[in-house]
Motif scaffolding. Structure first.
Motif: not given
Lengths: 110, 115
Positions: B107-115, B7-14
């Protein structure tokens, strides 16, 4: 890749055909494993072959290992659309680490 | 079905934020791993653990840290996220007996996007 190269990088076949993908590595290994990854998901273990084995079967999968050539191949027979995925080889060589190959993207057309 | 959760599965963060990616397994495996994978590319080992209180850096240089206080839990922390950290992070575990290694469970993975 530092340790594992796979070819082809991508493969597109018709349903019912066989798919063969190859893995080459650089160091001696204890075992070699093959994994499947559906798009955007985690990997799923398919089959393990030990360094003293030459061939192994599991259902429609056949794996060969040639330690003298440092290479392995994965054959999927009678492919199905559900086999569409990326396939990775992974080598373990004396430590607790696994080194993954570059992957083959397989597309099976219905 | 593998009993390993992320967890989380998806994360968008600055940029500059501190984040922790969670990984837990209920199989009692001693060995746990973190991999980084860009879309369609190979997996790169960034951290691994032999067991409780043991952690090692992998082959890919990473600005992240890990801890292993409990067998079942192996969190990954980025102190200050950057756009170059944008990727998929995969957690895995495995069981060993003597010199014999067994399959890794992912595990299913966490897709991380950093903006």
């Amino acid at each position: 890749s530092q340790q594992g190269e796979e070819d082809p990088q991508a493969l597109s076949i018709q349903e019912g055909e066989n798919a063969t993908m190859n893995c080459s590595y650089k160091t001696s290994i204890n075992n070699l494993q093959w994994y499947r990854q559906n798009s955007g998901r985690g990997l799923v273990h398919l089959i393990l072959i030990r360094s003293n084995e030459r061939e192994k079967h599991s259902g429609r999968l056949r794996v060969t290992l040639d330690t003298s050539k440092k290479s392995s191949s994965l054959l999927i027979t009678a492919s199905r659309a559900a086999d569409t995925a990326s396939y990775f080889c992974a080598m373990m060589s004396g430590t607790y680490k696994y080194i993954f190959g570059t992957g083959t993207r397989l597309k099976v057309l219905a | 079905e593998a009993d390993i959760y992320q967890t989380p599965r998806y994360l968008v963060i600055g940029t500059g934020k501190k984040i922790t990616l969670e990984c837990s397994q209920t199989m009692g495996h001693d060995k746990m791993y973190w991999y980084q994978q860009d879309p369609g590319m190979e997996l790169h080992l960034i951290h691994y653990s032999y067991g409780v209180n043991s952690t090692e850096k992998g082959d890919l240089s990473s600005e992240s840290t890990v801890s292993r206080i409990r067998t079942e839990h192996f969190p990954l922390t980025l102190e200050s996220a950057r756009p170059s950290h944008t990727s998929q992070y995969l957690c895995a575990s495995s069981d060993w007996q003597g010199d014999t290694s067994y399959e890794q469970y992912f595990g299913p993975g966490t897709r991380l996007t950093v903006t």
